[in-house]
Design a protein around this motif. Structure first.
Motif, PDB file in Angstrom:
ATOM      1  N   LEU A 277       0.828  -1.204   0.000  1.00  0.00           N
ATOM      2  CA  LEU A 277       0.000   0.000   0.000  1.00  0.00           C
ATOM      3  C   LEU A 277       0.857   1.246   0.000  1.00  0.00           C
ATOM      4  N   ARG A 278       2.027   1.137   0.604  1.00  0.00           N
ATOM      5  CA  ARG A 278       2.927   2.291   0.712  1.00  0.00           C
ATOM      6  C   ARG A 278       3.784   2.452  -0.538  1.00  0.00           C
ATOM      7  N   TYR A 279       4.377   1.312  -0.995  1.00  0.00           N
ATOM      8  CA  TYR A 279       5.334   1.406  -2.105  1.00  0.00           C
ATOM      9  C   TYR A 279       4.695   1.161  -3.467  1.00  0.00           C
ATOM     10  N   GLY A 280       3.525   0.554  -3.475  1.00  0.00           N
ATOM     11  CA  GLY A 280       2.864   0.294  -4.751  1.00  0.00           C
ATOM     12  C   GLY A 280       3.627  -0.704  -5.586  1.00  0.00           C
ATOM     13  N   ALA A 281       3.669  -0.440  -6.892  1.00  0.00           N
ATOM     14  CA  ALA A 281       4.310  -1.360  -7.837  1.00  0.00           C
ATOM     15  C   ALA A 281       5.829  -1.406  -7.671  1.00  0.00           C
ATOM     16  N   ARG A 282       6.380  -0.489  -6.931  1.00  0.00           N
ATOM     17  CA  ARG A 282       7.832  -0.501  -6.712  1.00  0.00           C
ATOM     18  C   ARG A 282       8.271  -1.734  -5.913  1.00  0.00           C
ATOM     19  N   LEU A 283       7.359  -2.246  -5.085  1.00  0.00           N
ATOM     20  CA  LEU A 283       7.701  -3.397  -4.242  1.00  0.00           C
ATOM     21  C   LEU A 283       7.619  -4.676  -5.067  1.00  0.00           C
ATOM     22  N   GLN A 284       8.750  -5.223  -5.399  1.00  0.00           N
ATOM     23  CA  GLN A 284       8.852  -6.461  -6.158  1.00  0.00           C
ATOM     24  C   GLN A 284       9.608  -7.480  -5.302  1.00  0.00           C
ATOM     25  N   ILE A 285       8.937  -8.582  -4.983  1.00  0.00           N
ATOM     26  CA  ILE A 285       9.566  -9.600  -4.144  1.00  0.00           C
ATOM     27  C   ILE A 285       9.253 -10.974  -4.700  1.00  0.00           C
ATOM     28  N   SER A 286      10.249 -11.825  -4.674  1.00  0.00           N
ATOM     29  CA  SER A 286      10.119 -13.195  -5.166  1.00  0.00           C
ATOM     30  C   SER A 286      10.316 -14.155  -4.002  1.00  0.00           C
ATOM     31  N   ILE A 287       9.342 -15.053  -3.787  1.00  0.00           N
ATOM     32  CA  ILE A 287       9.413 -16.048  -2.721  1.00  0.00           C
ATOM     33  C   ILE A 287       9.397 -17.421  -3.366  1.00  0.00           C
ATOM     34  N   THR A 288      10.432 -18.213  -3.122  1.00  0.00           N
ATOM     35  CA  THR A 288      10.547 -19.546  -3.711  1.00  0.00           C
ATOM     36  C   THR A 288      10.885 -20.573  -2.629  1.00  0.00           C
ATOM     37  N   GLY A 289      10.478 -21.801  -2.889  1.00  0.00           N
ATOM     38  CA  GLY A 289      10.844 -22.904  -1.994  1.00  0.00           C
ATOM     39  C   GLY A 289       9.925 -23.104  -0.815  1.00  0.00           C
ATOM     40  N   ASP A 290       8.843 -22.310  -0.696  1.00  0.00           N
ATOM     41  CA  ASP A 290       7.941 -22.461   0.446  1.00  0.00           C
ATOM     42  C   ASP A 290       6.942 -23.579   0.159  1.00  0.00           C
ATOM     43  N   THR A 291       7.478 -24.799   0.106  1.00  0.00           N
ATOM     44  CA  THR A 291       6.664 -25.979  -0.182  1.00  0.00           C
ATOM     45  C   THR A 291       5.942 -26.446   1.073  1.00  0.00           C
ATOM     46  N   ALA A 292       5.095 -27.469   0.895  1.00  0.00           N
ATOM     47  CA  ALA A 292       4.328 -27.996   2.023  1.00  0.00           C
ATOM     48  C   ALA A 292       5.250 -28.549   3.107  1.00  0.00           C
ATOM     49  N   ASP A 293       6.346 -29.225   2.721  1.00  0.00           N
ATOM     50  CA  ASP A 293       7.290 -29.763   3.713  1.00  0.00           C
ATOM     51  C   ASP A 293       7.952 -28.641   4.504  1.00  0.00           C
ATOM     52  N   VAL A 294       8.277 -27.571   3.832  1.00  0.00           N
ATOM     53  CA  VAL A 294       8.936 -26.444   4.507  1.00  0.00           C
ATOM     54  C   VAL A 294       7.988 -25.766   5.493  1.00  0.00           C
ATOM     55  N   LEU A 295       6.734 -25.607   5.091  1.00  0.00           N
ATOM     56  CA  LEU A 295       5.787 -24.867   5.929  1.00  0.00           C
ATOM     57  C   LEU A 295       5.436 -25.584   7.218  1.00  0.00           C
TER      58      LEU A 295
END
Length: 392
Positions: free
Chosen positions: A265-283
């Protein structure tokens, strides 16, 4: 911090002998000596039966054995009490040798005279001190050697029992002392953890309020109200989770996504983040609460807050055997002004990992080269299983 417990035992202190323990000692002594006398009397009576010379009954033989060892019973009891009262006799070889010499010079002559008195009682009802001394001096060498052997054996037996008892007392005292130290260390670690939690919550709230204040300054009331609603949900989780030692990584990631929505809400489209590897085993892995938020906050502070372009933040989870690796990195733009902030997030996270995992988890941070790009990366490695010292 509380002082050491007042009931902590002294390692070399033997508990005082109470009336009950003294009674138990006397009864045990009587039972042991009576049993020995009964065995000896039974052997004598068996020999008489074997050779057909049973002029005396078993009770008479048993009384002879008991009466002959009455003074030995008193001697063993007194010797035990002396060893318990004066521990220094047992601490050094010189003390044991001195106690043995005192026994030979003091008790052995009394034992020989006592046996002489018993002999005189059988043959000469009326006798005096001169008769006792004369009988003692004329006693057979084998009888004197036998009394010497009984006295020495009794001394060694009592010495062994007292040494074993004191070793047990010292062992229990040492174990209790180690337990007290362990409890004290656990109390101190818990106080440190509580102190870190107390710092973490205001720090998190302060940064979220900064995000809300930025929304308010944008004059978009609708976005500001949405941010306040999201902040309410975040604070509810933060206050609930911070009272626990462990949460699931799935619950933590739900909180992280809500936190990113607030920041979006603050940064808008500037905020780009990639999250990988959060599989069921990890969670399903457990982790300390509010573990990931300071890492993302650090990335935002050193990325979006330092320039006007888009971010490039990456969060990666990877199972490596019995360890979980969590990496959070952001791009580094040369020539931009640094954002010092409060500097609490990473040090607090490192301290919490040290406390919660007792040294089995690690956190490393610093600049890396990734495909020719300068990045700042924070990596956490922690075991999948909770340490034994952890409490839920």
């Amino acid at each position: 911090m509380e002082n050491a417990r007042p009931d902590t035992p002294v390692l070399n202190q033997v508990p005082p002998l109470t009336a009950i323990s003294l009674l138990k000692l006397l009864l045990s002594n009587i039972v042991v000596w009576t049993s020995l006398c009964a065995i000896g009397a039974l052997g004598n009576y068996g020999d008489l039966v074997k050779y057909g010379t049973t002029q005396r009954s078993f009770s008479e033989i048993l009384w002879f054995w008991v009466s002959s060892h009455l003074l030995m019973m008193v001697f063993s009891t007194c010797l035990y009490l002396i060893f318990m009262r004066y521990e220094r006799f047992l601490s050094k070889a010189k003390g044991i040798a001195l106690a043995y010499a005192i026994m030979l010079l003091g008790f052995l002559p009394l034992e020989v005279m006592y046996i002489a008195i018993l002999d005189l009682l059988k043959d000469k009802p009326g006798f005096g001190l001169q008769d006792i001394v004369s009988t003692a001096f004329n006693m057979r060498n084998f009888t004197i050697f036998l009394e010497f052997a009984w006295s020495t054996g009794t001394f060694i037996a009592v010495l062994a029992i007292c040494t074993w008892r004191q070793a047990r007392v010292r062992e229990r005292a040492l174990q209790q002392s180690m337990n007290d130290v362990l409890h004290l260390r656990l109390d101190l670690e818990q106080q440190r953890l509580d102190a870190l939690r107390g710092q973490l919550e205001p720090h998190f709230i302060f940064n979220c309020l900064n995000a809300i204040s930025a929304l308010v300054r944008s004059d978009d009331k609708r976005i500001a109200l949405t941010g306040l609603n999201r902040l309410s949900d975040l604070l509810r989780y933060a206050l609930t989770a911070s009272s626990r030692d462990w949460v699931s990584l799935e619950a933590e990631m739900t909180f992280i996504r809500d936190y990113l929505e607030l920041q979006r809400l603050r940064y808008g489209a500037r905020l780009q983040i990639s999250i990988t590897g959060d599989t069921a085993d990890v969670l399903t892995v457990d982790c300390p609460p509010l573990l990931l938020q300071p890492l993302l906050e650090n990335a935002l502070r050193h990325d979006l807050d330092c320039h006007e372009g888009s971010s490039d933040i990456r969060m990666q989870f990877k199972l490596d055997g019995k360890e979980l690796s969590i990496k959070v990195s952001n791009s580094v733009t040369d020539g931009t002004a640094a954002n010092p902030g409060l500097g609490l997030g990473l040090p607090q996270t490192r301290a919490r990992l040290e406390l919660m995992y007792a040294g089995r988890a690690s956190m490393h941070s610093g600049r890396i080269q990734d495909e020719g790009q300068q990045r700042y990366e924070v990596e956490i490695r922690m075991p999948l299983l909770m340490p034994e010292s952890a409490t839920t």
